[in-house]
Write an enzyme that holds these catalytic residues in place. Structure first.
Site, short mmCIF file in Angstrom:
data_model
loop_
_atom_site.label_atom_id
_atom_site.label_comp_id
_atom_site.label_asym_id
_atom_site.label_seq_id
_atom_site.Cartn_x
_atom_site.Cartn_y
_atom_site.Cartn_z
N LYS A 264 -7.21 -12.63 -9.76
CA LYS A 264 -5.93 -11.93 -9.73
C LYS A 264 -5.00 -12.57 -10.76
CE LYS A 264 -2.51 -10.16 -6.46
NZ LYS A 264 -2.09 -10.07 -5.05
N GLU A 352 -3.25 -4.89 11.93
CA GLU A 352 -2.07 -4.59 12.73
C GLU A 352 -2.41 -4.35 14.19
OE1 GLU A 352 -1.32 -3.47 8.46
OE2 GLU A 352 -2.88 -2.95 9.93
N ARG A 380 0.25 1.85 12.16
CA ARG A 380 -1.21 1.72 12.25
C ARG A 380 -1.65 1.13 13.59
NH1 ARG A 380 -3.43 1.37 6.85
NH2 ARG A 380 -4.76 -0.39 7.36
#
Length: 608
Positions: A264, A352, A380
């Site tokens: 990244k 979640e 969610r």
């Protein structure tokens, strides 16, 4: 070198590109005319282009820099858009957008009227699935693959690119479980960089780390156990190697899994070294990579930091307090508790549903869980809120960050539905503090002991006070407050828009417009509402959430139930449509919740 100049509305800019290949590429067909050797130069051009634009226009930087070679290889090998490519989350899709016809408008990315920061079906035929939330790519791509098989399109390819943070989510594993037996032509590419927005956590991360070290690549391979043909790990920055393996995979039918190792922030030293900050760094110097400092002296704090510091303060007083977040310790500022009291603060990964039910389990044992989740992500875990928390009346404390409009992230991230989707749930208290002090006080009150679960919603961005860290005061649940006297019109505000109303009312004669900070959607302050409806025929409700089922609807229901039929109630809030991306100023003007629009609405209503 070449320069192009373009405008969207009043937003004009130019970008200088210092080389030759990118200027000739407007779609993947152009890309496929290059040799493999030329693609490496193109990769550097794309990195330079992204850095040039994002250094000024801002956006998600690190993830896109990390997949430049992978993006080139995918569009080079596969016949996109006929072959279907799905990016999970979409933070990493900038190279994809640049290569698929949006290079000349890329500078409008995430700006009002410009292109979206995420893949979006209505924006391009190359965006085969709209995303913004994690872990949807495998299920969506499998659906496409099954549809192709049923239509007899046996040669069509379907590729999902998912990160090692997203693949740990429950939904991703549900998709993997089905894909392994679906007999469809599906390729899942794991973009493994050990990072989501924050560093990855959990047992799967440890497993993938062992695979990258060469341990147990095929012995006890979890993906082969799910009936995938596993390939890798491969270097995600080696174009020749990527293209060779993708060409090989094109000839293999059925479910396939390619493990790609990337970095990244690749190509910008600071982004490689500080991957959390450079996920979305804001403006920075494109030459040095240094972030351009913003003047923050004497500015009010961000609401997330008020939450984070207050939770640490409370946790030091109350040993029963636990902090939980699903993969957003930095964004939610739970990082402060993780740093100071790590044994009682948990990042559970992009999970979640698990975060909510984990909180419920803790609450059964007398622990006090503060579960901090962005409003858009709490959607969610809706069944868990109802079934695991509210039905059992467990006193979980939901701290709902990014409630309301969130700006440039747009429709996938606006937290505008939580009032409506939570208000109908029995046992659940819903509070929307007006400012930092009210947020601290309701957080303090919640840990003193509640008989019900509570949802505390607060917005993205800065608050209003520099002297916000005041002594705690307990809050009476379900009570509002009169802030201003008036005799012609009553305004009932919920949440931080109350501060805007306070400013707006400075333009009106004192004693004309009454202002009430209601604080709670549920329970409503019925005593105060009776007083309001008895004394006013004109009433405005205002909220930063959808009108259907929201706070204004609750007030209307109260009026109907109590036969206040003579009152005219004007509800201000968000329309029944998805709000696009843009600056907060632009979006508030669009939905007429900016101060000028509010001032005009009040003036006109007084004249009616």
């Amino acid at each position: 070198m070449y320069i192009y100049f373009s405008c969207v509305k009043d937003n004009c800019s130019f970008v200088i590109v210092k080389n030759n290949y990118l200027q000739h590429i407007n779609n993947p067909v152009d890309l496929r005319k290059l040799s493999v050797q030329e693609l490496s130069t193109l990769a550097q051009e794309i990195r330079d282009f992204i850095i040039d634009v994002i250094s000024v226009k801002k956006g998600h930087l690190g993830a896109s820099l990390g997949v430049v070679e992978l993006t080139i290889a995918l569009h080079y090998v596969f016949d996109t858009p006929n072959d279907l490519l799905v990016w999970d989350v979409g933070h990493q899709a900038y190279p994809h957008k640049i290569l698929t016809g949006r290079k000349n408008v890329f500078h409008t990315n995430r700006q009002f009227g410009g292109i979206s920061g995420f893949p979006k079906r209505s924006e391009s035929i190359y965006d085969s699935f709209g995303v913004g939330h994690s872990s949807t790519s495998i299920s969506a791509t499998l659906g496409m693959a099954i549809a192709s098989r049923l239509k007899g399109q046996k040669e069509k390819h379907h590729i999902a690119v998912i990160g090692d943070a997203s693949i740990a989510s429950g939904m991703a594993f549900e998709g993997l479980n089905h894909a392994g037996v679906a007999k469809s032509n599906l390729l899942i590419i794991l973009n493994d960089n050990e990072m989501g927005i924050d560093p990855n956590v959990g047992a799967l991360k440890k497993y993938l780390t062992s695979v990258k070290k060469g341990s147990d690549v095929h012995k006890k391979n979890i993906f082969e156990a799910l009936n995938f043909s596993y390939f890798g790990p491969v270097d995600g920055h080696n174009l020749a190697e990527l293209i060779a393996i993708l060409e090989k995979l094109k000839a293999i039918k059925g479910p396939k899994f390619l493990h790609v190792i990337t970095k990244k922030g690749k190509g910008l030293q600071q982004a490689e070294q500080d991957q959390v900050t450079y996920h979305a760094p804001g403006a920075f110097d494109k030459i040095t990579g240094d972030i351009i400092a913003q003047k923050e002296e004497n500015l009010p704090p961000k609401f997330q930091d008020v939450f984070g510091y207050t939770l640490v303060e409370l946790a030091k007083r109350n040993k029963k307090i636990i902090g939980i977040t699903p993969a957003m310790p930095t964004g939610s500022s739970l990082k402060y508790m993780i740093e100071e009291i790590p044994e009682r603060a948990f990042d559970v990964g992009i999970a979640e549903q698990h975060a909510v039910t984990l909180s419920a389990g803790l609450a059964t044992q007398g622990v006090i869980p503060y579960c901090v989740i962005y409003s858009t992500f709490l959607q969610r875990a809706y069944d868990q809120i109802i079934h695991d928390v509210a039905l059992q009346n467990l006193p979980v404390i939901f701290c709902i960050d990014r409630a309301g409009l969130v700006g440039e992230d747009g429709a996938t991230h606006h937290g505008v539905f939580d009032i409506a989707y939570l208000r109908l749930i029995p046992n659940l208290i819903i509070c929307a503090p007006m400012n930092e002090v009210e947020l601290r006080n309701i957080m303090y009150t919640a840990q003193l002991g509640l008989e019900h679960p509570i949802a505390i919603r607060y917005p993205r961005g800065r608050g209003f006070m520099t002297h916000w860290k005041q002594e705690f005061q307990s809050v009476e649940i379900g009570k509002g407050e009169k802030l201003a006297e008036g005799d012609q019109l009553a305004i009932l505000s919920l949440g931080t828009l109350g501060e805007s109303i306070k400013e707006v009312l400075k333009s009106f004669s004192k004693g004309t417009v009454a202002h009430y900070n209601m604080s709670f959607v549920k329970p409503l302050d019925e005593e105060l509402l009776h007083e309001i409806f008895t004394n006013f025929n004109k009433i405005i409700t205002i909220e930063e959430g959808v009108l259907i089922g929201g706070f204004g609807s609750a007030v209307l229901e109260f009026a109907n139930l109590n036969s206040y039929n003579q009152s005219i109630i004007k509800r201000l809030g968000l329309p029944n449509e998805f709000i696009e991306h843009g600056s907060m100023d632009d979006l508030l003007k669009q939905v007429k919740l900016d101060q000028n629009s509010l001032r005009n609405t009040i003036k006109n209503f007084l004249k009616e």
